[in-house]
Design an enzyme around this catalytic site. Structure first.
Site, PDB file in Angstrom:
ATOM      1  N   CYS A 176       0.893  -1.356  -0.056  1.00  0.00           N
ATOM      2  CA  CYS A 176      -0.183  -0.010   0.141  1.00  0.00           C
ATOM      3  C   CYS A 176       0.872   1.149   0.145  1.00  0.00           C
ATOM      4  O   CYS A 176       1.499   1.587   0.955  1.00  0.00           O
ATOM      5  CB  CYS A 176      -0.798  -0.195   1.098  1.00  0.00           C
ATOM      6  N   HIS A 219      -2.067  -5.365 -10.268  1.00  0.00           N
ATOM      7  CA  HIS A 219      -2.874  -4.075 -11.011  1.00  0.00           C
ATOM      8  C   HIS A 219      -3.058  -4.524 -12.802  1.00  0.00           C
ATOM      9  O   HIS A 219      -2.117  -5.079 -13.138  1.00  0.00           O
ATOM     10  CB  HIS A 219      -1.744  -2.912 -10.745  1.00  0.00           C
ATOM     11  N   GLU A 248     -10.076   0.281  -6.243  1.00  0.00           N
ATOM     12  CA  GLU A 248      -8.991  -0.387  -5.703  1.00  0.00           C
ATOM     13  C   GLU A 248      -9.619  -1.979  -5.308  1.00  0.00           C
ATOM     14  O   GLU A 248     -10.588  -1.867  -4.745  1.00  0.00           O
ATOM     15  CB  GLU A 248      -8.479   0.229  -4.177  1.00  0.00           C
ATOM     16  N   CYS A 259      -4.366   6.017  -5.079  1.00  0.00           N
ATOM     17  CA  CYS A 259      -3.549   4.820  -4.809  1.00  0.00           C
ATOM     18  C   CYS A 259      -2.300   4.780  -5.289  1.00  0.00           C
ATOM     19  O   CYS A 259      -1.794   5.067  -6.395  1.00  0.00           O
ATOM     20  CB  CYS A 259      -4.523   3.830  -5.707  1.00  0.00           C
ATOM     21  N   GLY A 296      -1.029   1.987  -7.363  1.00  0.00           N
ATOM     22  CA  GLY A 296      -1.722   2.171  -8.732  1.00  0.00           C
ATOM     23  C   GLY A 296      -0.860   3.163  -9.564  1.00  0.00           C
ATOM     24  O   GLY A 296      -0.846   3.018 -10.574  1.00  0.00           O
TER      25      GLY A 296
END
Ligand SMILES: N[C@H](CCC[C@H](N)C(=O)O)C(=O)O
Length: 269
Positions: free
Chosen positions: A77, A154, A203, A212, A215
């Protein structure tokens, strides 16, 4: 609803992607999917996109566990990692399920070395062998995504206008598609210039968020690798901007803000 002993927590966010951070290095805090879900609930809990647990580590400065709002575990994260950098201060290395990452607290934010991206189909992971540089799949106007693993999975779609995409409708369809056995984070990006792109993210386990970090990392890597951009790339998310630097064969460095809103104590959760 699961409940346990009272605990102190830090309410933090990175560009509006918000977290409840529990520092359990001094005394253990029992945590599981049900309790994380209860804490993350914005009506009956404290409310956050992710719950972050800091614990002692035998191999690094701390061990970090990320729970999404639905209680699922996430290997990485980015926005929360910058918040952890602020809490730990200075330079630190932390152990995550996605690998060991290096944190550098800087002013009101941090730079995080997120490690090297992976591109093989079984590293994403995908359900079958396929070229991850252009997946032969489509959901309405979202087609031919790129798949990248930056600790977590992703899918990246490049589109003419990210704001025009019905990500609230298409995001969950893609997140739960059988092509992604561990589900996936869904990134929809528009290239604005060779060093700037706009990004919105659905997400895995949290839905639409204001930002994100992983991301942004995965999308910048996909843009650089496909020749759409060159490093460093400024990624403009709804909540603000991150700067991502990466060269093929190297690790990803993400720089951006981290906010500590308040510290509290919770009872009954
Ligand atoms: N939803 C992600 C984890 C949080 C990622 C995001 N909040 C970030 O800043 O990277 C996943 O399940 O892989």
């Amino acid at each position: 609803m699961a409940s346990g002993a009272p605990f102190r927590f830090h309410k933090m966010h990175g560009l509006g992607n918000d977290f409840v951070v529990i520092d359990a290095r001094e005394s253990a805090v029992a945590m599981d999917a049900a309790r994380a879900r209860a804490i993350a609930d914005r009506r009956e809990g404290i409310g956050c996109d992710q719950l972050v647990l800091i614990e002692p580590s035998a191999t690094a400065d701390a061990k970090i566990t990320f729970f999404n709002a639905d209680g699922s575990l996430a290997e990485s994260c980015g926005n929360a990692s910058r918040c952890i950098a602020q809490l730990l201060g200075g330079e630190s290395r932390v152990e995550t399920a996605g690998g060991v990452i290096a944190l550098i607290a800087e002013g009101e934010g941090a730079t995080v070395d997120m490690g090297a991206p992976r591109f093989d189909w079984d590293a994403i992971p995908l359900a079958y062998p396929v070229d991850t540089a252009v997946l032969p799949v489509a959901w309405d106007e979202l087609e031919a995504p790129i798949a990248v693993n930056v600790g977590n999975p992703h899918a990246i779609f490049f589109v003419p206008d990210t704001d025009a995409v019905a990500l609230d409708r298409l995001g969950p369809l893609i997140e739960h598609d059988a092509l992604f056995p561990e589900r996936v984070n869904v990134n929809v990006a528009t290239i604005e210039s060779p060093q700037r792109l706009r990004l919105r993210v659905w997400e895995r386990g949290a839905g639409l968020t204001r930002a994100c970090g992983t991301g942004a990392c995965a999308t910048a890597v996909a843009a650089i690798r496909s020749g759409r951009a060159h490093s460093p790339v400024t990624v403009a998310l709804p909540g603000g901007e991150l700067v991502i630097a990466w060269a093929p064969g190297g690790t990803i460095r993400m720089t951006g803000p981290a906010a500590h809103v308040f510290t509290g104590e919770a009872r009954g959760l």
